[in-house]
Write a protein that holds these residues in place. Structure first.
Motif, short mmCIF file in Angstrom:
data_model
loop_
_atom_site.label_atom_id
_atom_site.label_comp_id
_atom_site.label_asym_id
_atom_site.label_seq_id
_atom_site.Cartn_x
_atom_site.Cartn_y
_atom_site.Cartn_z
N UNK A 188 0.82 -1.22 0.00
CA UNK A 188 0.00 0.00 0.00
C UNK A 188 0.85 1.26 0.00
N UNK A 189 1.89 1.26 0.80
CA UNK A 189 2.73 2.45 0.93
C UNK A 189 3.46 2.78 -0.37
N UNK A 190 3.75 1.78 -1.18
CA UNK A 190 4.49 2.03 -2.41
C UNK A 190 3.60 2.13 -3.65
N UNK A 191 2.31 2.00 -3.47
CA UNK A 191 1.37 2.09 -4.59
C UNK A 191 1.05 3.55 -4.86
N UNK A 192 1.40 4.07 -6.03
CA UNK A 192 1.11 5.47 -6.32
C UNK A 192 -0.39 5.75 -6.41
N UNK A 193 -1.20 4.71 -6.60
CA UNK A 193 -2.65 4.87 -6.69
C UNK A 193 -3.35 4.38 -5.42
N UNK A 194 -2.66 4.42 -4.27
CA UNK A 194 -3.21 3.89 -3.03
C UNK A 194 -4.47 4.59 -2.56
N UNK A 195 -4.73 5.80 -3.04
CA UNK A 195 -5.93 6.53 -2.63
C UNK A 195 -7.21 5.80 -3.03
N UNK A 196 -7.12 4.87 -3.97
CA UNK A 196 -8.30 4.11 -4.38
C UNK A 196 -8.87 3.27 -3.24
N UNK A 197 -8.04 3.02 -2.22
CA UNK A 197 -8.47 2.22 -1.08
C UNK A 197 -9.03 3.07 0.06
N UNK A 198 -9.00 4.38 -0.06
CA UNK A 198 -9.47 5.26 1.02
C UNK A 198 -10.89 4.91 1.46
N UNK A 199 -11.08 4.84 2.76
CA UNK A 199 -12.40 4.61 3.34
C UNK A 199 -12.89 3.18 3.24
N UNK A 200 -12.02 2.25 2.87
CA UNK A 200 -12.43 0.85 2.74
C UNK A 200 -11.76 0.00 3.80
N UNK A 201 -12.43 -1.06 4.20
CA UNK A 201 -11.84 -2.06 5.08
C UNK A 201 -11.18 -3.10 4.21
N UNK A 202 -9.92 -3.37 4.48
CA UNK A 202 -9.15 -4.27 3.62
C UNK A 202 -8.62 -5.45 4.42
N UNK A 203 -8.46 -6.58 3.75
CA UNK A 203 -7.82 -7.73 4.38
C UNK A 203 -6.48 -7.96 3.69
N UNK A 204 -5.54 -8.53 4.42
CA UNK A 204 -4.25 -8.81 3.81
C UNK A 204 -4.39 -9.85 2.71
N UNK A 205 -5.34 -10.79 2.85
CA UNK A 205 -5.58 -11.78 1.81
C UNK A 205 -6.07 -11.16 0.52
N UNK A 206 -6.99 -10.20 0.65
CA UNK A 206 -7.49 -9.50 -0.53
C UNK A 206 -6.42 -8.67 -1.20
N UNK A 207 -5.60 -8.01 -0.39
CA UNK A 207 -4.52 -7.21 -0.94
C UNK A 207 -3.46 -8.10 -1.60
N UNK A 208 -3.24 -9.29 -1.05
CA UNK A 208 -2.27 -10.21 -1.64
C UNK A 208 -2.71 -10.61 -3.05
N UNK A 209 -4.00 -10.75 -3.25
CA UNK A 209 -4.50 -11.08 -4.59
C UNK A 209 -4.25 -9.92 -5.56
N UNK A 210 -4.43 -8.70 -5.08
CA UNK A 210 -4.25 -7.53 -5.94
C UNK A 210 -2.78 -7.27 -6.23
N UNK A 211 -1.94 -7.31 -5.17
CA UNK A 211 -0.54 -6.93 -5.31
C UNK A 211 0.41 -8.10 -5.57
N UNK A 212 -0.06 -9.33 -5.37
CA UNK A 212 0.75 -10.49 -5.69
C UNK A 212 1.80 -10.89 -4.66
#
Length: 63
Positions: A8-32
């Motif tokens: 998340x910290x290194x994603x230049x488009x991280x603002x797309x996640x603002x206001x959302x509840x996220x899981x590490x499993x879901x983020x692992x699918x997105x970021x690999x």
């Protein structure tokens, strides 16, 4: 979870996640990224496919 924070910290488009509840499993699918043992745990999938379905607990289905 640390790898999720780094992703998340290194994603230049991280603002797309603002206001959302996220899981590490879901983020692992997105970021690999994977867990330190190379697996990609997904607690929500485990709950849906194993626990809520009444199947016996098995770590294999979680990782």
């Amino acid at each position: 979870m640390g790898r999720a924070v780094v992703a998340l910290a290194t994603d230049p488009d991280r603002a797309r996640w603002n206001g959302r509840s996220l899981s590490s499993g879901g983020l692992a699918q997105v970021y690999g990224f994977t867990d330190v043992d190379g697996s990609r745990p997904d607690a929500w999938r485990y709950l849906r496919e194993v626990q809520w379905a009444g199947r016996p607990a098995d770590v294999t289905g979680y990782r």
